[in-house]
Each structure stands twice: as structure tokens, then as C-alpha cells.
Design a protein around this motif. Structure first.
Motif, PDB file in Angstrom:
ATOM      1  N   ALA A  20      -3.106 -16.249  -1.813  1.00 48.32           N
ATOM      2  CA  ALA A  20      -3.681 -17.572  -1.572  1.00 48.32           C
ATOM      3  C   ALA A  20      -4.701 -17.954  -2.636  1.00 48.32           C
ATOM      4  CB  ALA A  20      -4.326 -17.618  -0.187  1.00 48.32           C
ATOM      5  N   VAL A  21      -5.299 -16.951  -3.292  1.00 50.79           N
ATOM      6  CA  VAL A  21      -6.273 -17.235  -4.350  1.00 50.79           C
ATOM      7  C   VAL A  21      -5.600 -17.961  -5.505  1.00 50.79           C
ATOM      8  CG1 VAL A  21      -7.790 -16.184  -6.082  1.00 50.79           C
ATOM      9  CG2 VAL A  21      -7.745 -15.296  -3.737  1.00 50.79           C
ATOM     10  N   ALA A  22      -4.442 -17.450  -5.906  1.00 48.69           N
ATOM     11  CA  ALA A  22      -3.621 -18.039  -6.979  1.00 48.69           C
ATOM     12  C   ALA A  22      -2.312 -17.276  -6.995  1.00 48.69           C
ATOM     13  CB  ALA A  22      -4.321 -17.935  -8.330  1.00 48.69           C
ATOM     14  N   PRO A  23      -1.204 -17.897  -7.377  1.00 49.97           N
ATOM     15  CA  PRO A  23       0.070 -17.175  -7.448  1.00 49.97           C
ATOM     16  C   PRO A  23      -0.076 -15.909  -8.282  1.00 49.97           C
ATOM     17  CG  PRO A  23       0.434 -19.513  -7.732  1.00 49.97           C
ATOM     18  CD  PRO A  23      -1.057 -19.315  -7.750  1.00 49.97           C
ATOM     19  N   CYS A  24       0.557 -14.831  -7.848  1.00 42.03           N
ATOM     20  CA  CYS A  24       0.366 -13.564  -8.538  1.00 42.03           C
ATOM     21  C   CYS A  24       1.636 -12.732  -8.565  1.00 42.03           C
ATOM     22  CB  CYS A  24      -0.765 -12.758  -7.893  1.00 42.03           C
ATOM     23  SG  CYS A  24      -0.539 -12.410  -6.132  1.00 42.03           S
ATOM     24  N   GLY A  25       1.788 -11.987  -9.648  1.00 37.70           N
ATOM     25  CA  GLY A  25       2.834 -11.005  -9.754  1.00 37.70           C
ATOM     26  C   GLY A  25       2.380  -9.692  -9.144  1.00 37.70           C
ATOM     27  N   LEU A  26       3.199  -8.660  -9.276  1.00 35.25           N
ATOM     28  CA  LEU A  26       2.886  -7.400  -8.613  1.00 35.25           C
ATOM     29  C   LEU A  26       1.619  -6.764  -9.171  1.00 35.25           C
ATOM     30  CD1 LEU A  26       3.587  -5.232  -6.588  1.00 35.25           C
ATOM     31  CD2 LEU A  26       5.142  -4.215  -8.273  1.00 35.25           C
ATOM     32  N   GLY A  27       1.453  -6.794 -10.483  1.00 39.23           N
ATOM     33  CA  GLY A  27       0.261  -6.201 -11.084  1.00 39.23           C
ATOM     34  C   GLY A  27      -1.009  -6.874 -10.608  1.00 39.23           C
ATOM     35  N   GLU A  28      -1.004  -8.207 -10.604  1.00 40.45           N
ATOM     36  CA  GLU A  28      -2.170  -8.958 -10.132  1.00 40.45           C
ATOM     37  C   GLU A  28      -2.422  -8.691  -8.651  1.00 40.45           C
ATOM     38  OE1 GLU A  28      -2.069 -13.080 -12.599  1.00 40.45           O
ATOM     39  OE2 GLU A  28      -0.249 -12.571 -11.486  1.00 40.45           O
ATOM     40  N   LEU A  29      -1.348  -8.581  -7.878  1.00 37.71           N
ATOM     41  CA  LEU A  29      -1.490  -8.324  -6.448  1.00 37.71           C
ATOM     42  C   LEU A  29      -2.168  -6.973  -6.215  1.00 37.71           C
ATOM     43  CD1 LEU A  29      -0.823  -9.465  -3.646  1.00 37.71           C
ATOM     44  CD2 LEU A  29       1.374  -8.290  -3.779  1.00 37.71           C
ATOM     45  N   CYS A  30      -1.777  -5.978  -6.989  1.00 40.95           N
ATOM     46  CA  CYS A  30      -2.401  -4.657  -6.865  1.00 40.95           C
ATOM     47  C   CYS A  30      -3.872  -4.717  -7.256  1.00 40.95           C
ATOM     48  CB  CYS A  30      -1.664  -3.647  -7.741  1.00 40.95           C
ATOM     49  SG  CYS A  30       0.016  -3.284  -7.192  1.00 40.95           S
ATOM     50  N   ASP A  31      -4.179  -5.451  -8.327  1.00 31.23           N
ATOM     51  CA  ASP A  31      -5.569  -5.566  -8.770  1.00 31.23           C
ATOM     52  C   ASP A  31      -6.441  -6.225  -7.703  1.00 31.23           C
ATOM     53  OD1 ASP A  31      -4.941  -4.395 -11.179  1.00 31.23           O
ATOM     54  OD2 ASP A  31      -4.728  -6.292 -12.253  1.00 31.23           O
ATOM     55  N   ARG A  32      -5.901  -7.256  -7.057  1.00 32.46           N
ATOM     56  CA  ARG A  32      -6.691  -8.013  -6.072  1.00 32.46           C
ATOM     57  C   ARG A  32      -6.856  -7.276  -4.752  1.00 32.46           C
ATOM     58  NH1 ARG A  32      -3.893 -14.014  -6.919  1.00 32.46           N
ATOM     59  NH2 ARG A  32      -4.203 -14.087  -9.189  1.00 32.46           N
ATOM     60  N   THR A  33      -5.872  -6.470  -4.394  1.00 33.62           N
ATOM     61  CA  THR A  33      -5.912  -5.801  -3.092  1.00 33.62           C
ATOM     62  C   THR A  33      -6.330  -4.337  -3.170  1.00 33.62           C
ATOM     63  OG1 THR A  33      -3.573  -5.167  -3.227  1.00 33.62           O
ATOM     64  CG2 THR A  33      -4.090  -7.309  -2.194  1.00 33.62           C
ATOM     65  N   GLY A  34      -6.164  -3.726  -4.358  1.00 34.17           N
ATOM     66  CA  GLY A  34      -6.434  -2.304  -4.483  1.00 34.17           C
ATOM     67  C   GLY A  34      -5.333  -1.438  -3.913  1.00 34.17           C
ATOM     68  N   LEU A  35      -4.190  -2.044  -3.585  1.00 38.09           N
ATOM     69  CA  LEU A  35      -3.086  -1.293  -2.988  1.00 38.09           C
ATOM     70  C   LEU A  35      -2.210  -0.658  -4.068  1.00 38.09           C
ATOM     71  CD1 LEU A  35      -1.946  -3.862  -0.263  1.00 38.09           C
ATOM     72  CD2 LEU A  35      -3.152  -1.692   0.141  1.00 38.09           C
ATOM     73  N   PRO A  36      -1.576   0.481  -3.767  1.00 32.04           N
ATOM     74  CA  PRO A  36      -0.595   1.048  -4.693  1.00 32.04           C
ATOM     75  C   PRO A  36       0.566   0.073  -4.887  1.00 32.04           C
ATOM     76  CG  PRO A  36      -1.198   2.631  -2.980  1.00 32.04           C
ATOM     77  CD  PRO A  36      -1.763   1.308  -2.559  1.00 32.04           C
ATOM     78  N   ARG A  37       1.234   0.166  -6.022  1.00 33.27           N
ATOM     79  CA  ARG A  37       2.315  -0.771  -6.340  1.00 33.27           C
ATOM     80  C   ARG A  37       3.410  -0.766  -5.276  1.00 33.27           C
ATOM     81  NH1 ARG A  37       2.555  -2.849 -11.526  1.00 33.27           N
ATOM     82  NH2 ARG A  37       4.832  -3.018 -11.414  1.00 33.27           N
ATOM     83  N   ALA A  38       3.816   0.418  -4.847  1.00 40.55           N
ATOM     84  CA  ALA A  38       4.912   0.493  -3.874  1.00 40.55           C
ATOM     85  C   ALA A  38       4.521  -0.167  -2.558  1.00 40.55           C
ATOM     86  CB  ALA A  38       5.308   1.947  -3.630  1.00 40.55           C
ATOM     87  N   THR A  39       3.285   0.044  -2.123  1.00 48.61           N
ATOM     88  CA  THR A  39       2.824  -0.548  -0.868  1.00 48.61           C
ATOM     89  C   THR A  39       2.708  -2.057  -0.988  1.00 48.61           C
ATOM     90  OG1 THR A  39       1.582   1.456  -0.329  1.00 48.61           O
ATOM     91  CG2 THR A  39       0.958  -0.559   0.835  1.00 48.61           C
ATOM     92  N   ALA A  40       2.104  -2.523  -2.085  1.00 49.65           N
ATOM     93  CA  ALA A  40       1.941  -3.963  -2.285  1.00 49.65           C
ATOM     94  C   ALA A  40       3.295  -4.656  -2.354  1.00 49.65           C
ATOM     95  CB  ALA A  40       1.138  -4.220  -3.561  1.00 49.65           C
ATOM     96  N   HIS A  41       4.235  -4.046  -3.060  1.00 52.51           N
ATOM     97  CA  HIS A  41       5.568  -4.644  -3.193  1.00 52.51           C
ATOM     98  C   HIS A  41       6.275  -4.697  -1.849  1.00 52.51           C
ATOM     99  CE1 HIS A  41       9.915  -4.697  -4.179  1.00 52.51           C
ATOM    100  NE2 HIS A  41       9.512  -5.556  -5.102  1.00 52.51           N
TER     101      HIS A  41
END
Length: 236
Positions: free
Chosen positions: A21-42
Motif C-alpha cells: 500500500a505504501v507504493a507498488p513493489c517487487g519481491l526485493g522491495e517487499l522483503c526490504d519493507r517487511t523484513g520477511l525472507p524471500r520465500a515467505t514474502a513471495h
């Protein structure tokens, strides 16, 4: 990630929603914003897509999906409500698998489906994302897209499917494909238009080539067009 409920997977999913909701994001940005591992975020982002809580923009980045607004305003999607009756009717008429697709960025998403009870089927589960580069449903959604805008990977509809085939789809009002999305499967699709005349979805009949033939449009185009008109009535 803000307040927590103590339910881990729920808190992570909400964190993914807030990040997108902050801004459209790809997987890398999503991980940076949430602190989640890539597999979990995806996994969470894809799951939220299935429920239309997230969707992808033209660049494939996640952003808030339409279901959020529908839930907030108590809005039921009239197209999906109508599909609950119209798709089974078309399935019974043709004896084949029936799907309803909407375009989301460089993909088309199956938002409703109805399968025959038995026999060989072309099963496409609701929520599945398919490429905009193959299949009659993709051809329909591409034919009435902005001809100069990128359909996928920077290519326009004419560059993906060819200018003449796109013109032919628009001329006759339906599209067919044989073994294009999947070997041994043929399909025919028609556009569903919104109140402004724009194409908002594609309704499709699909099944084994050995049963429905290499020219499924000659068998089912008229019935498919009638079903599309019935779906459109729900959008007026």
C-alpha cells in the motif's frame, strides 16, 4: 510491522498488504519493507493475489487489489455474481470447461470457472495467473487493449500476436486457439464489455482438441457471445 495479533501468519500477511500500500513493489522491495525472507514474502503475496487483496501493475509489481475496496464498502462484484449462474449454463450447453478471465498487468487471471462433472477437462482453478502471450482468452484481452501500450515485456499486442490476427479478432468478435497455451487443448473466447463499451473480461470455453476440434469457434462462438451478452447485463 506495527501492531501484532499474536497470529504469526496473519500478522505477516497484513505486513505484506501494508508494504504494497505504501507504493507498488517487487519481491526485493517487499522483503526490504517487511523484513520477511524471500520465500515467505513471495508465498504470502501470491496467496493474497488469489483472493484479489493484491494485484500486479503493468510492471509486475504488487499493489492493493480490488477486493480491499469491495470489502470496505460491502460491494459484491456483479460480474462474478452473474458468472455463478451463466458459466454453469454455458458448461452444460457445451459439455466443456468454462472460464472467466480478467487482465492484471502482464497476466490474465481466472476469476470464475465451471467444470463438467466427468470426462477429460481443461481445469483452470480460480486465481490462477496465465500469460498474456498465449490462448484465446489472452487474444481477446489483448485485441481491445491500447494498441500502443506494452502488453508484456515491452511488446505491444501486435508484436505479441501479430497485427492482422488482432484485427481479425476485433472484426469477428471472438478468438480461438489450438495447442497454444497447452498441448492438446483448444479454446474459444469472447469479450465481456463494461457499460462504457470497454472490454473488462474474457469468457472462454476450452477442452481437448480431440473432442472439440481445431476450429472450436465454429461450434461454440454463437453460444459464447450470447453468454458474454448475459454477463454484460449484470454490469449495466
Amino acid at each position: 510491522m506495527g501492531q501484532t495479533s499474536g497470529i504469526g501468519v496473519l500478522d505477516k500477511a497484513v505486513g505484506v498488504l501494508r508494504a504494497a500500500a505504501v507504493a507498488p513493489c517487487g519481491l526485493g522491495e517487499l522483503c526490504d519493507r517487511t523484513g520477511l525472507p524471500r520465500a515467505t514474502a513471495h508465498r504470502l503475496a501470491v496467496g493474497l493475489e488469489v483472493h484479489r487483496l493484491l494485484e500486479r501493475d503493468a510492471d509486475g509489481r504488487w499493489q492493493p487489489g480490488p477486493a480491499l475496496g469491495e470489502l470496505a464498502h460491502g460491494h459484491h462484484d456483479p460480474l462474478l455474481t452473474a458468472a455463478e449462474e451463466i458459466l454453469p449454463t454455458l458448461r452444460d450447453l457445451t459439455g466443456e470447461s468454462v472460464q472467466l478471465y480478467r487482465r492484471e498487468g502482464g497476466s490474465r487471471v481466472c476469476v470464475a470457472a465451471s467444470e463438467p462433472a466427468s470426462g477429460l477437462r481443461d481445469t483452470v482453478p480460480v486465481g490462477v495467473r496465465l500469460p498474456m502471450t498465449a490462448g484465446s482468452g489472452a487474444r481477446i484481452l489483448a485485441a481491445w487493449s491500447d494498441p500502443d501500450a506494452a502488453l508484456v515485456e515491452g511488446r505491444t499486442p501486435a508484436e505479441v500476436f501479430g497485427a492482422e490476427p488482432m484485427a481479425e479478432v476485433r472484426r469477428r468478435g471472438w478468438a480461438q486457439s489450438v495447442a497454444e497455451r497447452e498441448a492438446g487443448v483448444a479454446s474459444v473466447s469472447a469479450p465481456v464489455r463494461g457499460p462504457d463499451g470497454g472490454v473488462v473480461a474474457a469468457v472462454s470455453v476450452s477442452g481437448p482438441v480431440e473432442r472439440i476440434g481445431r476450429k472450436p469457434g465454429s461450434r461454440w462462438a454463437n453460444d459464447l457471445l450470447a453468454a458474454a451478452r448475459d454477463l454484460e447485463k449484470a454490469l449495466v
